[in-house]
Design an enzyme around this catalytic site. Structure first.
Site, mmCIF file in Angstrom:
data_model
loop_
_atom_site.group_PDB
_atom_site.id
_atom_site.type_symbol
_atom_site.label_atom_id
_atom_site.label_comp_id
_atom_site.label_asym_id
_atom_site.label_seq_id
_atom_site.Cartn_x
_atom_site.Cartn_y
_atom_site.Cartn_z
ATOM 1 N N LYS A 417 64.444 61.720 113.550
ATOM 2 C CA LYS A 417 65.444 62.297 114.444
ATOM 3 C C LYS A 417 66.688 62.772 113.691
ATOM 4 O O LYS A 417 67.576 63.407 114.274
ATOM 5 C CB LYS A 417 65.815 61.290 115.523
ATOM 6 C CG LYS A 417 64.643 60.980 116.450
ATOM 7 C CD LYS A 417 64.927 59.847 117.401
ATOM 8 C CE LYS A 417 63.728 59.618 118.330
ATOM 9 N NZ LYS A 417 62.475 59.308 117.629
ATOM 10 N N THR A 479 58.053 61.792 130.057
ATOM 11 C CA THR A 479 59.150 62.746 130.218
ATOM 12 C C THR A 479 58.641 64.159 130.480
ATOM 13 O O THR A 479 59.083 64.828 131.405
ATOM 14 C CB THR A 479 60.049 62.739 128.976
ATOM 15 O OG1 THR A 479 59.228 62.883 127.815
ATOM 16 C CG2 THR A 479 60.819 61.427 128.881
#
Length: 623
Positions: A417, A479
């Site tokens: 990330k 998601t």
């Protein structure tokens, strides 16, 4: 005194004479009974002489026949119809041999009926004795030791279920006693029993069945029930406090283990990756008889690094963490291995520079693995300053202490990330990488960072969340159907971190080969299947991409200079061209109390604007 039974060779040596003696007595008895029955319990004098003369020959021939056909060594605790057929075959061969011997003998004649009766009695008696042990194991012993065997029932009246019930009942080491079978629904034409197992009723009458049989467990093999039936059964078992387990189908159980496995979800099955091939010697040279400090030692990654480090016998392992309970648990686990390594536990906050300096001054670690960090993306989006203070200031504190006390090697655990960060968590890890790189240019300590993606089974992983949702009967929340992530197991990631540490020369940024990215929705479906349920048994709902999340993670920038290393699963990325002054100004700005949270966020998320490549985040997905 050594136990004879503990040595299989000696056990077999004693077993053969016992079997020979027992079969000798048995064959003599059947031959005698055949004579007695043939002559209505009054054997004439001439035939009494014939019996005495032929008895050794008859018994000897039958022993040789059973020996050469393999029936003399049969295991009595594993008996099937195939064994009974084998005994019948041996008796038939023996009958032919005895008839031939009698035919060619001119001295004494044996009535043909005696030979036939002898063969029949041998088959019945040997078969009964062989089956007696199985009868004891399957029916008598469970009744005698009821407290050792949990009463259980299987759902289904199909051949697969009946066969499975027989397997479980036959395997004495499995702590289950099959009370009967449960039909999917109650019908008038329903049989009273199948094989040796009674049909207890239908699933619609489950409460009565559980109460009457005092059931502790219900088993159902995969693909038997539809999704709504499985949900109803899970809810009923939860309400009745009965354990429900899935048993793989027969072809999946044929793994040579000799047991009937019931299993929970095995997350390692999702990877399908080859295990990491480590250079053990280089890692041992790095760690052996040295002091190693691990920050975040109570976390998922930190604790596994501690386990892996212990394999290489460091002189001292310092377990540093802020959560006292987790540090206590990992310390107790490591102590159970009876190590020669000194285990030191330190409860400290990495943001406290003075405390960290005290720890380094006391233990003087040669190697530091910095795993402490806030890693939860959505939470850090709502707690920007906390993410900066912990992930940036905390890292600076440990890096500065390692530099000041001339630690040999420092390894920071980073994240995928940190690549073109779209989240506060990722951006703070990127800033931490930059600080490690700049300090390495002027320090004698060899600093490096290791970047990898998600690990299966960690506290913040989607896998434990999905598992709990499956256990509750769903739904699973995903998601976005398109979202992908990299995954590897915690042990593999930790092993490769140690391998990278052994290779680092200072200023290195390593990235681990995470394999191919996995769609989160496919991961959810795999977990459903691995739990033994049909894919449609659990609903999947889409909640939408959360702030800070990317649709697809990356391990390096598009224009990054990536080169292979000596290990096929570890790659090196060229050092970023960032000045110490520029990094210092950046950190000073985002950590200043005068800087608003909005400006901190804007600054962090603009770190990679120069790439001129749009980042697909929640904003771009919903716009």
């Amino acid at each position: 005194m050594p136990d004879v039974n503990s040595n299989p060779i000696r056990r077999l040596r004693f077993r053969l004479p016992v079997l020979l003696a027992a079969h000798t007595v048995l064959f003599a008895a059947t031959y005698a009974f055949a004579f007695i029955l043939r002559f209505d319990f009054s054997i004439p004098q001439d035939y009494q002489v014939a019996f005495g003369v032929t008895l050794p020959v008859i018994v000897g021939l039958k022993l040789l026949t059973f020996l050469f056909t393999g029936q003399l060594h049969g295991w009595w605790r594993i008996v099937s119809f195939r064994d009974l057929i084998g005994i019948a075959y041996s008796c038939g061969i023996g009958l032919l041999l005895l008839a031939a011997a009698d035919f060619f003998s001119n001295s004494i004649s044996i009535p043909r009926s005696v030979l036939v009766l002898d063969a029949i009695f041998t088959l019945v008696l040997v078969g009964s004795l062989r089956s007696s042990w199985r009868l004891f194991v399957e029916f008598i012993r469970p009744q005698m030791s009821a407290d050792r065997y949990a009463p259980a029932a299987l759902v289904g009246l199909d051949d697969e279920t009946v066969f499975l019930a027989g397997q479980i009942q036959s395997y004495g080491r499995l702590p289950l006693r099959i009370c009967g079978l449960i039909a999917r629904s109650t019908r008038r034409s329903q049989p009273k029993s199948l094989g040796a197992f009674p049909v207890l009723g239908g699933l619609d009458d489950l409460e009565r069945i559980v109460r009457s049989q005092d059931l502790a467990r219900i088993l159902v093999h995969t693909e038997l029930l539809q999704g709504n039936e499985m949900r109803d059964l899970m809810e009923k078992c939860r309400r009745l406090d009965v354990e429900l387990q899935i048993v793989p189908k027969f072809e999946q159980r044929m793994n040579g283990s000799g047991r009937i496995p019931t299993r929970d979800i095995n997350i390692e099955d999702l990877l399908r990756r080859e295990p990491a091939d480590l250079d053990i010697d280089s890692i041992r040279d790095l760690i052996y008889q040295k002091t190693v400090l691990v920050t975040g030692a109570g976390g998922s990654i930190g604790s596994e690094i501690c386990r892996q480090v212990m394999r290489f016998e460091p002189r001292e392992l310092v377990l540093l963490g802020r959560g006292e309970n987790r540090i206590f648990h990992i310390e107790q686990e490591l102590r159970r291995t009876e190590p020669t390594t000194v285990l030191s536990t330190v409860i400290a906050d990495i943001r406290d520079q003075d405390r960290i300096n005290e720890v380094f001054a006391e233990h003087n670690p040669a190697i530091v693995f910095h795993a402490a960090a806030h890693k939860h993306v959505p939470l850090m989006e709502r707690n920007v300053r906390e993410a900066v203070i912990n992930n940036v200031i905390g890292t600076m504190s440990v890096v500065d202490a390692a530099d000041r006390f001339e630690t040999d090697k420092f390894v920071m655990i980073s994240s995928d990330k940190a690549v073109r960060p779209s989240s506060i968590m990722g951006a703070t890890k990127r800033v931490a990488e930059m600080y490690v790189t700049t300090v390495s240019k002027r320090s004698s300590t060899r600093f490096m960072s290791v970047r990898f993606g998600n690990v299966l089974g960690s506290a913040g992983s989607v896998v434990p969340l999905f598992k709990k949702q499956i256990e509750r009967g769903g739904p699973i929340t995903v998601t976005d159907e398109r979202m992908t992530r990299f995954f590897m197991t915690i042990p593999e990631a930790s092993q490769l971190v140690l391998q990278a540490a052994s290779m680092g020369r200072g200023g290195d940024l390593f990235v681990l080969d995470m394999g191919k990215p996995v769609r989160i929705v496919d991961l959810a479906k795999d977990l459903i299947r691995l739990s033994g349920l049909p894919e449609n048994a659990i609903d999947i709902v889409y909640s939408g991409v959360r702030p800070g999340e990317k649709m697809h993670e990356e391990l390096a920038d598009n224009d990054a200079d990536i080169s292979p290393t000596s290990h096929p699963k570890i790659m090196a990325i060229a050092r970023e061209a960032c000045s110490e002054g520029g990094v210092s100004d950046l950190i000073g700005f985002i950590t200043s109390p005068a800087t608003s949270e909005r400006d901190i966020r804007a600054t962090l998320l603009s770190l990679d604007r120069a790439s001129n490549r749009p980042i697909e985040t929640a904003d771009t997905v919903t716009s």
